[in-house]
Design a protein around this motif. Structure first.
Motif, PDB file in Angstrom:
ATOM      1  N   GLY A  19     -21.443 -18.096 -50.279  1.00 56.04           N
ATOM      2  CA  GLY A  19     -22.163 -18.826 -51.463  1.00 56.04           C
ATOM      3  C   GLY A  19     -22.329 -20.147 -51.524  1.00 56.04           C
ATOM      4  N   ASP A  20     -21.778 -21.004 -50.642  1.00 58.48           N
ATOM      5  CA  ASP A  20     -22.007 -22.330 -50.988  1.00 58.48           C
ATOM      6  C   ASP A  20     -22.964 -22.971 -50.198  1.00 58.48           C
ATOM      7  N   THR A  21     -24.017 -23.439 -51.182  1.00 60.93           N
ATOM      8  CA  THR A  21     -25.240 -23.800 -50.725  1.00 60.93           C
ATOM      9  C   THR A  21     -25.080 -25.207 -50.116  1.00 60.93           C
ATOM     10  N   ALA A  22     -24.173 -25.972 -50.488  1.00 56.63           N
ATOM     11  CA  ALA A  22     -24.116 -27.245 -49.943  1.00 56.63           C
ATOM     12  C   ALA A  22     -23.655 -27.153 -48.385  1.00 56.63           C
ATOM     13  N   ALA A  23     -22.983 -26.068 -47.904  1.00 56.19           N
ATOM     14  CA  ALA A  23     -22.611 -25.893 -46.679  1.00 56.19           C
ATOM     15  C   ALA A  23     -23.838 -25.618 -45.991  1.00 56.19           C
ATOM     16  N   TYR A  24     -24.973 -25.020 -46.475  1.00 58.21           N
ATOM     17  CA  TYR A  24     -26.208 -24.697 -45.708  1.00 58.21           C
ATOM     18  C   TYR A  24     -26.679 -26.241 -45.515  1.00 58.21           C
ATOM     19  N   GLU A  25     -26.792 -27.079 -46.851  1.00 57.53           N
ATOM     20  CA  GLU A  25     -27.686 -28.435 -46.524  1.00 57.53           C
ATOM     21  C   GLU A  25     -26.759 -29.339 -45.469  1.00 57.53           C
ATOM     22  N   THR A  26     -25.534 -29.237 -45.581  1.00 54.27           N
ATOM     23  CA  THR A  26     -24.724 -29.852 -44.361  1.00 54.27           C
ATOM     24  C   THR A  26     -25.303 -29.363 -43.145  1.00 54.27           C
ATOM     25  N   LEU A  27     -25.258 -28.152 -42.655  1.00 60.57           N
ATOM     26  CA  LEU A  27     -25.798 -27.678 -41.454  1.00 60.57           C
ATOM     27  C   LEU A  27     -27.260 -28.179 -41.203  1.00 60.57           C
ATOM     28  N   PHE A  28     -27.970 -28.080 -42.100  1.00 57.74           N
ATOM     29  CA  PHE A  28     -29.364 -28.528 -42.031  1.00 57.74           C
ATOM     30  C   PHE A  28     -29.202 -30.036 -41.542  1.00 57.74           C
ATOM     31  N   ARG A  29     -28.642 -30.828 -42.367  1.00 61.39           N
ATOM     32  CA  ARG A  29     -28.698 -32.420 -41.974  1.00 61.39           C
ATOM     33  C   ARG A  29     -28.231 -32.499 -40.889  1.00 61.39           C
ATOM     34  N   ARG A  30     -27.104 -31.876 -40.237  1.00 63.65           N
ATOM     35  CA  ARG A  30     -26.234 -32.126 -39.025  1.00 63.65           C
ATOM     36  C   ARG A  30     -27.223 -31.589 -37.657  1.00 63.65           C
ATOM     37  N   TRP A  31     -27.808 -30.707 -38.103  1.00 61.00           N
ATOM     38  CA  TRP A  31     -28.876 -29.917 -36.876  1.00 61.00           C
ATOM     39  C   TRP A  31     -29.923 -30.452 -36.860  1.00 61.00           C
ATOM     40  N   GLN A  32     -30.971 -30.925 -37.817  1.00 61.43           N
ATOM     41  CA  GLN A  32     -32.263 -30.888 -37.830  1.00 61.43           C
ATOM     42  C   GLN A  32     -32.684 -31.901 -36.784  1.00 61.43           C
ATOM     43  N   THR A  33     -32.035 -33.120 -36.661  1.00 57.33           N
ATOM     44  CA  THR A  33     -32.528 -34.184 -35.516  1.00 57.33           C
ATOM     45  C   THR A  33     -32.345 -33.693 -34.294  1.00 57.33           C
ATOM     46  N   PRO A  34     -31.151 -33.233 -34.080  1.00 57.98           N
ATOM     47  CA  PRO A  34     -30.928 -32.658 -32.712  1.00 57.98           C
ATOM     48  C   PRO A  34     -31.882 -31.666 -32.166  1.00 57.98           C
ATOM     49  N   LEU A  35     -32.093 -30.529 -33.123  1.00 59.36           N
ATOM     50  CA  LEU A  35     -33.065 -29.675 -32.780  1.00 59.36           C
ATOM     51  C   LEU A  35     -34.457 -30.010 -32.513  1.00 59.36           C
ATOM     52  N   ARG A  36     -34.973 -31.089 -33.473  1.00 55.30           N
ATOM     53  CA  ARG A  36     -36.159 -31.620 -33.531  1.00 55.30           C
ATOM     54  C   ARG A  36     -36.373 -32.307 -32.023  1.00 55.30           C
ATOM     55  N   ARG A  37     -35.322 -33.023 -31.730  1.00 52.85           N
ATOM     56  CA  ARG A  37     -35.438 -33.775 -30.311  1.00 52.85           C
ATOM     57  C   ARG A  37     -35.653 -32.961 -29.251  1.00 52.85           C
TER      58      ARG A  37
END
Length: 64
Positions: A19-37
């Motif tokens: 239930g920790d939504t901040a954890a999801y946001e952290t995963l998004f911030r961590r992985w969005q750039t490498p995934l986009r690349r």
């Protein structure tokens, strides 16, 4: 790669499942750039890569 003081991806996924939504946001911030690349290299289309990054994280959220 998380530093010694940052939670691992696995810990973040478990926290998000609890239930920790901040954890999801952290995963998004961590992985969005490498995934986009990665997707941009595969598709040779930055706009399509952006769309797929968003779709990937939306699906992850939907199937939580």
């Amino acid at each position: 790669m998380p530093s010694v003081f940052e939670p691992t991806d696995e810990a973040l996924l478990l926290a998000w499942q609890a239930g920790d939504t901040a954890a999801y946001e952290t995963l998004f911030r961590r992985w969005q750039t490498p995934l986009r690349r990665h997707l941009t290299r595969m598709l040779d289309d930055p706009a399509a890569a952006d769309d797929l990054v968003v779709e990937t994280f939306l699906r992850l959220q939907r199937h939580h």
